[in-house]
Motif scaffolding. Sequence first.
Motif, PDB file in Angstrom:
ATOM      1  N   GLY A 205       0.983  -8.597   5.727  1.00 31.47           N
ATOM      2  CA  GLY A 205       0.023  -7.722   6.375  1.00 31.47           C
ATOM      3  C   GLY A 205       0.694  -6.588   7.114  1.00 31.47           C
ATOM      4  N   GLU A 206       0.267  -6.436   8.333  1.00 32.99           N
ATOM      5  CA  GLU A 206       0.801  -5.359   9.158  1.00 32.99           C
ATOM      6  C   GLU A 206       1.995  -5.848   9.983  1.00 32.99           C
ATOM      7  N   GLY A 207       2.689  -6.884   9.464  1.00 38.39           N
ATOM      8  CA  GLY A 207       3.776  -7.482  10.228  1.00 38.39           C
ATOM      9  C   GLY A 207       4.896  -6.525  10.560  1.00 38.39           C
ATOM     10  N   LEU A 208       5.297  -5.654   9.571  1.00 40.00           N
ATOM     11  CA  LEU A 208       6.392  -4.721   9.818  1.00 40.00           C
ATOM     12  C   LEU A 208       5.963  -3.256   9.698  1.00 40.00           C
ATOM     13  N   PHE A 209       5.000  -2.985   8.792  1.00 41.45           N
ATOM     14  CA  PHE A 209       4.601  -1.596   8.546  1.00 41.45           C
ATOM     15  C   PHE A 209       3.098  -1.433   8.720  1.00 41.45           C
ATOM     16  N   ALA A 210       2.704  -0.270   9.178  1.00 43.51           N
ATOM     17  CA  ALA A 210       1.282   0.072   9.206  1.00 43.51           C
ATOM     18  C   ALA A 210       0.829   0.346   7.783  1.00 43.51           C
ATOM     19  N   SER A 211      -0.475   0.219   7.521  1.00 44.00           N
ATOM     20  CA  SER A 211      -1.013   0.425   6.184  1.00 44.00           C
ATOM     21  C   SER A 211      -0.715   1.833   5.696  1.00 44.00           C
ATOM     22  N   GLY A 212      -0.122   1.903   4.470  1.00 44.81           N
ATOM     23  CA  GLY A 212       0.190   3.193   3.872  1.00 44.81           C
ATOM     24  C   GLY A 212       1.440   3.837   4.424  1.00 44.81           C
ATOM     25  N   ARG A 213       2.171   3.175   5.295  1.00 41.24           N
ATOM     26  CA  ARG A 213       3.364   3.751   5.926  1.00 41.24           C
ATOM     27  C   ARG A 213       4.631   2.978   5.510  1.00 41.24           C
ATOM     28  N   SER A 214       5.751   3.644   5.539  1.00 42.39           N
ATOM     29  CA  SER A 214       7.030   2.989   5.238  1.00 42.39           C
ATOM     30  C   SER A 214       8.011   3.107   6.392  1.00 42.39           C
ATOM     31  N   GLY A 270      -4.690   2.873  -3.862  1.00 42.73           N
ATOM     32  CA  GLY A 270      -3.923   4.078  -4.163  1.00 42.73           C
ATOM     33  C   GLY A 270      -3.366   4.036  -5.568  1.00 42.73           C
ATOM     34  N   SER A 271      -2.618   5.115  -5.914  1.00 38.37           N
ATOM     35  CA  SER A 271      -2.072   5.222  -7.273  1.00 38.37           C
ATOM     36  C   SER A 271      -0.871   4.306  -7.447  1.00 38.37           C
ATOM     37  N   ASP A 272      -0.568   3.985  -8.690  1.00 38.01           N
ATOM     38  CA  ASP A 272       0.563   3.128  -9.002  1.00 38.01           C
ATOM     39  C   ASP A 272       1.863   3.802  -8.570  1.00 38.01           C
ATOM     40  N   ARG A 273       1.966   5.103  -8.807  1.00 41.24           N
ATOM     41  CA  ARG A 273       3.185   5.818  -8.426  1.00 41.24           C
ATOM     42  C   ARG A 273       3.385   5.751  -6.926  1.00 41.24           C
ATOM     43  N   ARG A 274       2.308   6.009  -6.183  1.00 41.13           N
ATOM     44  CA  ARG A 274       2.390   5.997  -4.725  1.00 41.13           C
ATOM     45  C   ARG A 274       2.798   4.612  -4.227  1.00 41.13           C
ATOM     46  N   ASN A 275       2.232   3.561  -4.806  1.00 38.88           N
ATOM     47  CA  ASN A 275       2.547   2.196  -4.362  1.00 38.88           C
ATOM     48  C   ASN A 275       3.997   1.839  -4.667  1.00 38.88           C
ATOM     49  N   ARG A 276       4.521   2.299  -5.792  1.00 34.05           N
ATOM     50  CA  ARG A 276       5.912   1.975  -6.116  1.00 34.05           C
ATOM     51  C   ARG A 276       6.864   2.721  -5.172  1.00 34.05           C
ATOM     52  N   SER A 279       6.611   0.873  -1.784  1.00 40.69           N
ATOM     53  CA  SER A 279       7.351  -0.402  -1.731  1.00 40.69           C
ATOM     54  C   SER A 279       8.849  -0.153  -1.713  1.00 40.69           C
ATOM     55  N   THR A 280       9.310   0.873  -2.462  1.00 38.40           N
ATOM     56  CA  THR A 280      10.742   1.197  -2.470  1.00 38.40           C
ATOM     57  C   THR A 280      11.193   1.694  -1.102  1.00 38.40           C
ATOM     58  N   ASN A 281      10.390   2.581  -0.519  1.00 40.77           N
ATOM     59  CA  ASN A 281      10.742   3.127   0.795  1.00 40.77           C
ATOM     60  C   ASN A 281      10.752   2.032   1.866  1.00 40.77           C
ATOM     61  N   ARG A 282       9.800   1.149   1.792  1.00 46.25           N
ATOM     62  CA  ARG A 282       9.763   0.065   2.774  1.00 46.25           C
ATOM     63  C   ARG A 282      11.000  -0.820   2.639  1.00 46.25           C
ATOM     64  N   TYR A 314       8.652  -3.765  -5.957  1.00 44.09           N
ATOM     65  CA  TYR A 314       7.772  -4.184  -7.039  1.00 44.09           C
ATOM     66  C   TYR A 314       6.397  -3.534  -6.993  1.00 44.09           C
ATOM     67  N   GLY A 315       6.140  -2.678  -6.007  1.00 42.62           N
ATOM     68  CA  GLY A 315       4.819  -2.067  -5.941  1.00 42.62           C
ATOM     69  C   GLY A 315       3.735  -3.135  -5.878  1.00 42.62           C
ATOM     70  N   PRO A 316       2.666  -2.975  -6.690  1.00 45.61           N
ATOM     71  CA  PRO A 316       1.578  -3.956  -6.667  1.00 45.61           C
ATOM     72  C   PRO A 316       1.734  -5.071  -7.717  1.00 45.61           C
ATOM     73  N   ASP A 317       2.916  -5.155  -8.370  1.00 45.98           N
ATOM     74  CA  ASP A 317       3.062  -6.022  -9.552  1.00 45.98           C
ATOM     75  C   ASP A 317       3.059  -7.519  -9.238  1.00 45.98           C
ATOM     76  N   ARG A 318       3.426  -7.911  -8.034  1.00 43.49           N
ATOM     77  CA  ARG A 318       3.570  -9.345  -7.743  1.00 43.49           C
ATOM     78  C   ARG A 318       2.693  -9.753  -6.545  1.00 43.49           C
ATOM     79  N   PRO A 319       1.378  -9.719  -6.731  1.00 45.86           N
ATOM     80  CA  PRO A 319       0.495 -10.134  -5.630  1.00 45.86           C
ATOM     81  C   PRO A 319       0.581 -11.646  -5.408  1.00 45.86           C
ATOM     82  N   VAL A 320       0.368 -12.049  -4.180  1.00 44.60           N
ATOM     83  CA  VAL A 320       0.341 -13.476  -3.847  1.00 44.60           C
ATOM     84  C   VAL A 320      -1.050 -13.901  -3.388  1.00 44.60           C
ATOM     85  N   ALA A 321      -1.985 -12.944  -3.370  1.00 46.47           N
ATOM     86  CA  ALA A 321      -3.371 -13.223  -2.994  1.00 46.47           C
ATOM     87  C   ALA A 321      -4.260 -12.245  -3.748  1.00 46.47           C
TER      88      ALA A 321
END
Length: 365
Positions: A205-214, A270-276, A279-282, A314-321
């Motif tokens: 969740g928001e444990g380390l990053f705010a939503s949409g932020r890296s 959001g878009s797949d590109r944005r999510n990847r 996730s990389t930036n985070r 991994y972007g959105p590729d490996r969801p756990v929920a």
Amino acid sequence: MRAQARRVSHEEEEESAFVSMTDMTVGFLFIIMILLAFFASQMRDSDTVSRSVFEKVLAERDIWRERAETRAERISQLEEQVSQLEKERDELKLQRDDLQEKLRLAHEKIDEQDAKIADLKAHIAELEQLIKKLKTQLSEKEQKIQELQKRLEELEAADPLEVYLAQVAQTRREVLVRLKDAIQLDFPTLQVELSEESDALRFQGEGLFASGRSAFTSDKRRIVEKLAQRLDQVLPCYTIGEKSKFNTTCNPGFVMIEAVQIEGHTDITGSDRRNRELSTNRANNTFFAMTNAAPTVMEHRNLKAQPVLSVAAYGPDRPVATNETPAGRATNRRIDLRFIMVTPQRLEGIETIRAALEGLSGDEQ
């Protein structure tokens, strides 16, 4: 009982014949006495007999009289005996009837018992068939048990490689639990979970990053910096290099860490590109925050002398929920700190790991 009854009947017949003969004798004597009286009345003076004849006749009369009296007494005795015997006979008849009734009841009970015995024999036959069937089944089960025991013995003859790999998995879980407990002790409100496979720590969740932020906020950066310090304390026992502090007390199974991978994940918003990119930036920001806070963390090496700390996204590729709910998306927006262990495929690989750890300078075995 029948023999006794026949004997009583026979005695009754004998007594009846005896009584008849006695009656005839008495009658005969009575006739003689009448004849004597008649002859005496007709006797004249000229019809005299000698005294010897007279006395003889008197003697005979006395004898017959005595006999008659004796027979009368005997008859009385016999009549009493007959009466007693008849009474005993009647009692015996009652006893006979009672015994016959008891015998009849006994026969009825015997018939009932015979019927029960027949039923029991039939039941016994059924039970014997069932026992025979159960013995067959038991024999089959025992044979199967023996086969399973043999297979179990074969399995219990532990494969050293399997034993080592089990030790690797157990050691990894223990390290992760230790890290999780330590970081939650430092930050009690932080949401940290152990992955289902017990191979990663999950900051959800928001444990380390705010939503949409890296980028980290200052308070979140402190969490990552503390995590790096804790990791730097754990890795020396399971890695090689100048900072290694291996000994058999902290690592009795001779387990080595291949990589500690910082993984960035997002939800599907959001878009797949944005999510990847996110996730990389985070992952990268987490990596740099950790290495800045604890530079020596990069000095811990794997069996190939490579730094164990690495980055993956991994972007959105490996969801756990599920991504269908806000709570599920919050769970999928996360950083995983995954521990990848050295898992040899052959026994020779175990010996290589052991030699690498034992050959470290400062070994305290």
